[in-house]
Write a protein that holds these residues in place. Structure first.
Motif, PDB file in Angstrom:
ATOM      1  N   LEU A 120       0.837  -1.242   0.567  1.00 58.82           N
ATOM      2  CA  LEU A 120      -0.299   0.022  -0.306  1.00 58.82           C
ATOM      3  C   LEU A 120       1.206   1.286   0.076  1.00 58.82           C
ATOM      4  O   LEU A 120       0.283   2.277  -0.113  1.00 58.82           O
ATOM      5  N   LEU A 121       1.693   1.193   0.168  1.00 63.39           N
ATOM      6  CA  LEU A 121       2.789   1.506   0.326  1.00 63.39           C
ATOM      7  C   LEU A 121       3.254   2.842  -0.632  1.00 63.39           C
ATOM      8  O   LEU A 121       4.003   3.521  -1.085  1.00 63.39           O
ATOM      9  N   GLU A 122       3.215   1.799  -1.916  1.00 59.31           N
ATOM     10  CA  GLU A 122       3.421   1.681  -3.397  1.00 59.31           C
ATOM     11  C   GLU A 122       5.531   2.133  -3.488  1.00 59.31           C
ATOM     12  O   GLU A 122       6.016   1.537  -2.756  1.00 59.31           O
ATOM     13  N   GLU A 123       5.431   3.104  -4.098  1.00 63.84           N
ATOM     14  CA  GLU A 123       6.364   3.953  -4.378  1.00 63.84           C
ATOM     15  C   GLU A 123       6.922   4.750  -3.036  1.00 63.84           C
ATOM     16  O   GLU A 123       8.145   5.504  -3.598  1.00 63.84           O
ATOM     17  N   ASP A 124       6.275   5.676  -2.274  1.00 61.07           N
ATOM     18  CA  ASP A 124       6.232   6.718  -1.816  1.00 61.07           C
ATOM     19  C   ASP A 124       5.829   6.345  -0.399  1.00 61.07           C
ATOM     20  O   ASP A 124       5.334   6.517   0.307  1.00 61.07           O
TER      21      ASP A 124
ATOM     22  N   ARG B  93      -8.076   9.085  -3.951  1.00 62.15           N
ATOM     23  CA  ARG B  93      -7.563   7.732  -4.634  1.00 62.15           C
ATOM     24  C   ARG B  93      -6.827   7.205  -3.566  1.00 62.15           C
ATOM     25  O   ARG B  93      -6.267   7.422  -2.649  1.00 62.15           O
ATOM     26  N   ARG B  94      -7.748   5.865  -2.714  1.00 61.03           N
ATOM     27  CA  ARG B  94      -7.494   5.281  -2.333  1.00 61.03           C
ATOM     28  C   ARG B  94      -5.813   4.539  -2.454  1.00 61.03           C
ATOM     29  O   ARG B  94      -5.429   3.860  -3.288  1.00 61.03           O
ATOM     30  N   ALA B  95      -5.719   4.281  -1.575  1.00 58.51           N
ATOM     31  CA  ALA B  95      -3.987   3.339  -1.577  1.00 58.51           C
ATOM     32  C   ALA B  95      -4.126   1.800  -1.874  1.00 58.51           C
ATOM     33  O   ALA B  95      -4.585   1.050  -1.189  1.00 58.51           O
ATOM     34  N   GLY B  96      -3.636   1.451  -3.243  1.00 58.05           N
ATOM     35  CA  GLY B  96      -4.010   0.263  -3.554  1.00 58.05           C
ATOM     36  C   GLY B  96      -4.517   0.334  -4.593  1.00 58.05           C
ATOM     37  O   GLY B  96      -4.444  -1.136  -5.634  1.00 58.05           O
ATOM     38  N   ALA B  97      -5.643   0.944  -5.153  1.00 53.42           N
ATOM     39  CA  ALA B  97      -6.323   0.948  -5.918  1.00 53.42           C
ATOM     40  C   ALA B  97      -5.364   1.601  -7.058  1.00 53.42           C
ATOM     41  O   ALA B  97      -4.926   2.426  -6.833  1.00 53.42           O
ATOM     42  N   ASP B  98      -5.849   1.531  -8.523  1.00 50.00           N
ATOM     43  CA  ASP B  98      -5.208   1.779  -9.232  1.00 50.00           C
ATOM     44  C   ASP B  98      -5.697   3.287  -9.730  1.00 50.00           C
ATOM     45  O   ASP B  98      -6.454   3.844  -9.370  1.00 50.00           O
ATOM     46  N   ALA B  99      -4.598   4.091 -10.895  1.00 51.04           N
ATOM     47  CA  ALA B  99      -4.771   5.510 -11.020  1.00 51.04           C
ATOM     48  C   ALA B  99      -6.173   5.967 -11.448  1.00 51.04           C
ATOM     49  O   ALA B  99      -6.418   7.275 -11.154  1.00 51.04           O
ATOM     50  N   ASP B 100      -7.157   5.344 -12.337  1.00 55.30           N
ATOM     51  CA  ASP B 100      -8.075   5.264 -12.809  1.00 55.30           C
ATOM     52  C   ASP B 100      -9.624   5.135 -11.899  1.00 55.30           C
ATOM     53  O   ASP B 100     -10.315   5.387 -12.341  1.00 55.30           O
ATOM     54  N   GLN B 101      -8.693   4.918 -10.458  1.00 52.08           N
ATOM     55  CA  GLN B 101     -10.244   4.956  -9.841  1.00 52.08           C
ATOM     56  C   GLN B 101      -9.796   6.141  -8.644  1.00 52.08           C
ATOM     57  O   GLN B 101     -10.207   6.253  -7.468  1.00 52.08           O
ATOM     58  N   GLY B 102      -9.570   7.190  -9.498  1.00 49.66           N
ATOM     59  CA  GLY B 102      -9.407   8.909  -8.618  1.00 49.66           C
ATOM     60  C   GLY B 102     -10.556   9.339  -7.862  1.00 49.66           C
ATOM     61  O   GLY B 102     -12.021   9.336  -9.407  1.00 49.66           O
TER      62      GLY B 102
ATOM     63  N   VAL C 269     -19.561  14.111  -7.385  1.00 46.91           N
ATOM     64  CA  VAL C 269     -18.745  12.913  -7.212  1.00 46.91           C
ATOM     65  C   VAL C 269     -18.618  12.155  -8.579  1.00 46.91           C
ATOM     66  O   VAL C 269     -19.390  12.299  -9.081  1.00 46.91           O
ATOM     67  N   GLU C 270     -17.175  11.870  -9.484  1.00 46.19           N
ATOM     68  CA  GLU C 270     -16.967  11.805  -9.870  1.00 46.19           C
ATOM     69  C   GLU C 270     -15.902  11.072 -10.416  1.00 46.19           C
ATOM     70  O   GLU C 270     -14.833  11.177  -9.422  1.00 46.19           O
ATOM     71  N   ASN C 271     -15.533  10.246 -11.243  1.00 47.96           N
ATOM     72  CA  ASN C 271     -13.739   9.472 -10.832  1.00 47.96           C
ATOM     73  C   ASN C 271     -13.326  10.399 -12.129  1.00 47.96           C
ATOM     74  O   ASN C 271     -13.812  11.338 -13.546  1.00 47.96           O
ATOM     75  N   VAL C 272     -11.405  10.267 -11.846  1.00 49.88           N
ATOM     76  CA  VAL C 272     -10.885  11.004 -12.118  1.00 49.88           C
ATOM     77  C   VAL C 272      -9.339  10.261 -12.580  1.00 49.88           C
ATOM     78  O   VAL C 272      -9.338   9.390 -11.544  1.00 49.88           O
ATOM     79  N   GLU C 273      -8.438  10.886 -12.943  1.00 49.21           N
ATOM     80  CA  GLU C 273      -7.114   9.699 -12.978  1.00 49.21           C
ATOM     81  C   GLU C 273      -6.688  10.588 -12.429  1.00 49.21           C
ATOM     82  O   GLU C 273      -6.334  11.826 -12.011  1.00 49.21           O
ATOM     83  N   TRP C 274      -6.218   9.848 -10.611  1.00 50.26           N
ATOM     84  CA  TRP C 274      -5.070  10.099  -9.885  1.00 50.26           C
ATOM     85  C   TRP C 274      -4.185   9.520  -9.596  1.00 50.26           C
ATOM     86  O   TRP C 274      -4.118   7.787  -9.022  1.00 50.26           O
ATOM     87  N   PRO C 275      -2.410  10.017  -9.964  1.00 49.03           N
ATOM     88  CA  PRO C 275      -2.153   8.737 -10.371  1.00 49.03           C
ATOM     89  C   PRO C 275      -0.894   8.542  -9.029  1.00 49.03           C
ATOM     90  O   PRO C 275      -0.425   7.434  -8.421  1.00 49.03           O
ATOM     91  N   LYS C 276      -1.397   9.600  -7.970  1.00 46.11           N
ATOM     92  CA  LYS C 276      -1.083   9.348  -6.273  1.00 46.11           C
ATOM     93  C   LYS C 276      -2.217   8.911  -5.383  1.00 46.11           C
ATOM     94  O   LYS C 276      -3.032   9.302  -5.421  1.00 46.11           O
TER      95      LYS C 276
END
Length: 638
Positions: free
Chosen positions: A59-63, A145-154, A167-174
């Motif tokens: 869940l910490l991803e690369e950060d 975006r929740r930790a562990g979710a894909d970037a398109d789940q922002g 509320v809408e879905n967006v691309e959220w890389p971090k």
């Protein structure tokens, strides 16, 4: 990758809508509080990620370095608070930002008065920190975006403080959350680096992760060449050290107060606190606070409660209830242990020996803290008692080992002052006891007025013997467990035969025996009339000004406790009272002379009903009482 927007509009929960209205109309006089609340929320999000990452390090991803960043744009009039904590899914955004998911919502709204100052306290007490954004902003956006979710789940959440939000879905890389505040015209002053830094230092210096802002570039002096522009560089503005890990001598009182507001989501200062480090068989640090306001769910025994638990500086859980007994559920604070495993769960805590040892030590610490407050500042302790006294009274039944400590904290009304204020301690009472007095006397009633005017007190007032006036619903249950103090048993003055111990002189005893003997015939006549309503009839010397009273048998439950259990739907066996008459009273003497048996019966039943009313009880047949009384009044006027 393209993201399907799936934009929706939602209406706010009614209570949230009312809160927004209050916020938007500048409920708080201290507007800068918004930043403290949003930074505190971001800190909680980081704590939650750190905990979940113990079992799911991915869940910490690369950060892995947790932080909070605050940016502003003067030209646009915006402030952004960004964290790389746990983040939220779409469903969590709707749940957390569209509703107030906390018990006591209805009570909260009923308590709103329209008085801005009072309502500000209530909102702080209720703990709705995110909504404080609308103190300074007329539009708020949240990107998360929740930790562990894909970037398109922002997720993008937006609200202008009206009845709806989108509320809408967006691309959220971090992973994590970014809150963007579009400032009102009268709040543009906050889009300033030095102002934001001063607020962070004031309210959030204790946050255990860095709160960062862009470095402020020093202005170029006249004649100097402009330096080559560098990439923007962030720096920590706060100390970024967990407050409880610092030495007590290095922490100012104001820092303790601000830390309390952070962990308790409260807008008021605490009454007192205790910061302690233990080393030896157990190794832990505790920082415990007594609030200055009671939460709305104080009497919901299954409501969330407990301390923030850390293990080796790592956040584990909110509301760890295993470390304090239920009667201390109002205590807020932090426990940081080195003796518990990082993967500890609530189930493990319940079985862990270290948990029991820490609980015992923390319980004593809280009771000692309250004892110190009572001895040093009676006025502040009185505030505490007025808020939490009824909860402390649960203690003797739950915590036998600390019964003596709890007893010293108790406060009551009594005939010593005849004031409704509960400010008399048991130590004070015992210190005023008469020579030869064996008991701590008390009377239970539904309210202070009934207790103060109770006929059971008459002989005690005559002899100058103090009686405790117990008017809280819990009192009769409480004294059933708090059976004595300092070797003096508690005695209900409305139960059993009158026992004044050595305070009853030889003359008193002789008078009592004489009264009982002379009233024998009257007692038998009354007993015949009331045989279906009472267990026993007897003459008494406990009354001075009243003609009669009802007494409960020593083994029977008192009327206050009986009513509570009946209201709870519990079936109880019938219990008849003892009817005591005062042969010295003119009404009883007149009754004794009555030759007409029907009239004697009517007068006797009227006295019985009056005794019921004087005890604070409801009549089983009020209409019958009124009929008898009216007949008597008509007879007097004829």
């Amino acid at each position: 990758m393209t993201v399907e927007a799936h934009k929706e509009s939602h209406g706010f929960q009614t209570e949230a809508k009312q809160l927004l209205h209050l916020m938007i109309h500048s409920l708080y006089s201290n507007k800068e509080i918004f930043l403290r609340e949003l930074v505190s929320n971001a800190s909680d999000a980081a704590d939650k990620l750190r905990f979940e990452a113990l079992s799911k390090p991915e869940l910490l991803e690369e950060d892995p370095d947790l932080r909070i960043r605050i940016e502003f744009d003067k030209d646009e009039g915006t402030i952004s608070i960004t964290d790389n904590g746990i983040g939220m899914s779409r469903d969590e955004v709707i749940e957390n930002l569209g509703t107030i998911a906390r018990s006591g919502t209805a009570s909260f709204m009923q308590n709103l008065t329209g008085d801005q100052k009072k309502d500000a306290h209530l909102i702080g007490q209720f703990g709705v920190g995110f909504y404080s954004a609308f103190i300074v902003a007329d539009r708020v956006e949240v990107f998360t975006r929740r930790a562990g979710a894909d970037a398109d789940q922002g997720v993008h959440w937006e609200c202008s403080g009206e009845a709806e939000y989108t509320v809408e879905n967006v691309e959220w890389p971090k992973r994590g959350t970014r809150v963007v505040l579009h400032l009102k015209d009268d709040a543009k002053e906050f889009a300033d680096g030095w102002r934001l830094r001063s607020i962070i230092k004031k309210y959030s210096d204790h946050i255990a992760i860095p709160v960062e802002m862009l470095k402020e570039e020093a202005p170029v002096a006249e004649g100097e060449e402009e330096k080559e522009s560098k990439a923007p560089e962030f720096e920590a503005v706060n100390a970024a050290q967990a407050l409880w890990t610092r030495s007590r001598s290095d922490i100012k009182s104001e820092e303790y107060r601000e830390f309390y507001k952070h962990i308790a989501h409260d807008f008021d200062d605490p009454l007192t606190w205790s910061h302690n480090r233990v080393e030896g068989k157990l190794d832990y640090t505790s920082l415990l606070y007594i609030p200055s306001r009671a939460p709305f769910d104080l009497y919901q025994r299954d409501a969330a409660r407990g301390l923030k638990l850390y293990v080796q500086r790592t956040f584990i859980m909110d509301d760890a209830e295993q470390f304090l007994p239920l009667y201390l559920r109002f205590v807020k604070g932090v426990l940081d242990s080195n003796d518990l495993p990082l993967n500890v769960s609530r189930e493990i805590l319940q079985k862990d020996r270290n948990t029991d040892a820490i609980k015992s030590a923390l319980t004593k610490r809280v009771l000692d803290m309250l004892g110190k407050l009572a001895s040093k500042d009676a006025d502040e302790y009185q505030k505490f008692w007025d808020l939490f006294g009824n909860v402390i009274k649960e203690g003797p039944a739950e915590d036998f080992s600390n019964k003596e400590k709890i007893a010293k904290l108790l406060r009551f009304s009594s005939t010593h002052t005849d004031e409704p204020k509960q400010d008399q301690s048991l130590e004070d009472y015992v210190g005023r006891m008469q020579e030869g007095q064996k008991y701590i006397y008390y009377v239970c009633a539904d309210n202070f007025a009934t207790a103060k005017s109770s006929p059971y007190l008459e002989v005690f007032r005559k002899k100058g013997i103090e009686v405790l006036l117990l008017t809280d619903q819990i009192d009769e249950w409480f004294v059933g467990h708090m059976t004595e103090f300092d070797g003096k048993p508690f005695q209900d003055v409305a139960k059993g035969a009158l026992d004044l111990g050595e305070a009853e002189s030889d003359e008193d005893k002789a008078e009592r025996e004489k009264v009982e003997e002379q009233a024998g015939a009257l007692v038998e006549r009354v007993k015949e009339v009331l045989k279906n309503r009472v267990e026993e009839v007897r003459a008494t010397t406990r009354l001075v000004d009243s003609p009669a009273c009802l007494v409960v048998s020593e083994q029977d439950m008192g009327p206050q406790m009986r009513r509570i259990l009946e209201q709870a739907g519990q079936a109880l066996p019938e219990a008849k009272p003892i009817f005591e008459v005062n042969p010295s009273h003119p009404l009883v003497q007149r009754l004794d002379q009555e030759q007409d048996e029907d009239r004697f019966a009517d007068l006797t039943n009227i006295l019985m009903d009056q005794a019921n009313l004087a005890a604070g009880n409801q009549l089983a047949d009020p209409a019958d009482y009124v009929r008898r009384l009216n007949a008597l009044l008509l007879e007097l006027n004829s």
